[in-house]
Design an enzyme around this catalytic site. Structure first.
Site, PDB file in Angstrom:
ATOM      1  N   ASP A  87       0.849  -1.195   0.000  1.00 38.49           N
ATOM      2  CA  ASP A  87       0.000   0.000   0.000  1.00 38.49           C
ATOM      3  C   ASP A  87       0.888   1.250   0.000  1.00 38.49           C
ATOM      4  O   ASP A  87       0.396   2.371  -0.068  1.00 38.49           O
ATOM      5  CB  ASP A  87      -1.008  -0.008   1.160  1.00 38.49           C
ATOM      6  CG  ASP A  87      -0.356   0.036   2.525  1.00 38.49           C
ATOM      7  OD1 ASP A  87       0.891  -0.098   2.609  1.00 38.49           O
ATOM      8  OD2 ASP A  87      -1.084   0.200   3.526  1.00 38.49           O
ATOM      9  N   GLU A 121       9.459  -4.408  10.616  1.00 40.97           N
ATOM     10  CA  GLU A 121       9.896  -3.096  10.109  1.00 40.97           C
ATOM     11  C   GLU A 121      10.465  -2.209  11.220  1.00 40.97           C
ATOM     12  O   GLU A 121       9.872  -2.067  12.299  1.00 40.97           O
ATOM     13  CB  GLU A 121       8.693  -2.395   9.438  1.00 40.97           C
ATOM     14  CG  GLU A 121       9.051  -1.022   8.872  1.00 40.97           C
ATOM     15  CD  GLU A 121       8.068  -0.491   7.847  1.00 40.97           C
ATOM     16  OE1 GLU A 121       7.162  -1.245   7.431  1.00 40.97           O
ATOM     17  OE2 GLU A 121       8.224   0.683   7.464  1.00 40.97           O
TER      18      GLU A 121
END
Ligand code: KIV
Length: 268
Positions: free
Chosen positions: A48, A185
């Protein structure tokens, strides 16, 4: 491309842990996906992040399911071998397990991709479990989760002992729920290695150090197409942005000078 290419599966990605480091990239269009697939990239995420890289938004929150469906279908058309994963956008799976099932099912049906990615650790385990039990492979995403930018900001995660323990617990919960791999992440490198050692599924790091089982980068960052702020973990492998600017300037100069089109570009 050769016709005998064997399609990879999410299960094959899981089996790469401890055997081969996984080099994953994002892609958003047919042509780029084809190039990455031909280069041997085994996992392509239609992130995204297309909200910022392609559509010019400040973050990923405005991205819609329709945006993701269109780009994922294009990527699937360009790929023979890699596992293609659709990144489920903000508020298409968070409201309830039922919402996650409906929207993830729709994404798989409409695009032909093999798996979905959803953000969240321990608290997201019920949705992951329901998806996997209903035949939808899931790539998890923990640590800095961009859809929580308004809560987490862009800060490196897991810096204190409690946060680090929670991240290990998140990875274990995502694994127990049945995810085939998990993206981790923006955490300190030491914690990236610790999380990777704590689970049997591959941990694919982005800003999580070399101790992870694989790495993922946003393709625009890796190809020098992003401009502006460059996170510390990004390595730029090509300067396509500069090449595009130079090519556009050369074309403009040719047209202005009347040297393009030349005789070789003209019909008899
Ligand atoms: O949207 C995206 O590209 C991602 C990767 C950075 C993992 O989530």
């Amino acid at each position: 491309m050769n016709d005998s290419v064997k399609k990879l599966t999410p299960r094959a990605i899981t089996a790469m842990k401890g055997v081969e480091k996984i080099a994953a990239l994002t892609a958003y269009d047919f042509q780029t996906a084809r190039l990455l697939d031909d280069a041997g990239i085994p996992l392509i995420l239609v992130g995204d992040s297309l909200g910022t890289t392609l559509l010019g938004y400040d973050n990923t929150l405005p991205v819609t399911l329709l945006d993701m469906l269109r780009h994922t279908a294009a990527v699937v058309r360009g790929v023979r071998r890699a596992v293609v994963v659709v990144d489920m956008p903000f508020m298409t799976y968070q409201a309830s397990v039922e919402q996650a099932l409906r929207n993830c099912g729709r994404a798989i049906q409409k695009t032909g991709c093999q798996a979905v990615k959803i953000e969240g650790g321990e608290f997201r385990a019920p949705a992951i479990e329901a998806l996997v039990q209903n035949g939808i492979p899931v790539l998890g995403h923990i640590g800095l989760t961009p859809q929580s930018v308004k809560v987490l900001g862009h800060r490196v995660q897991g810096r204190d002992d409690e946060a680090a323990r929670q991240l290990v617990a998140d990875a274990q919960a995502v694994e127990a729920a049945g995810a085939f791999a998990v993206v981790l992440e923006a955490v300190p490198a030491e914690l990236g290695a610790q999380v990777s050692a704590a689970v049997k599924i591959p941990v694919i790091g982005i800003g999580a150090g070399p101790g992870c089982d694989g790495q993922i980068l946003v393709v625009n960052d890796a190809l020098g197409l992003s401009g502006g702020f460059k996170p510390k973990f990004v390595k730029v492998y090509a300067e396509l942005g500069r090449q595009i600017s130079a090519a556009a300037a050369a074309y403009q100069a040719d047209v202005a000078a009347g040297t393009y089109p030349g005789p070789e570009h003209c019909y008899e």
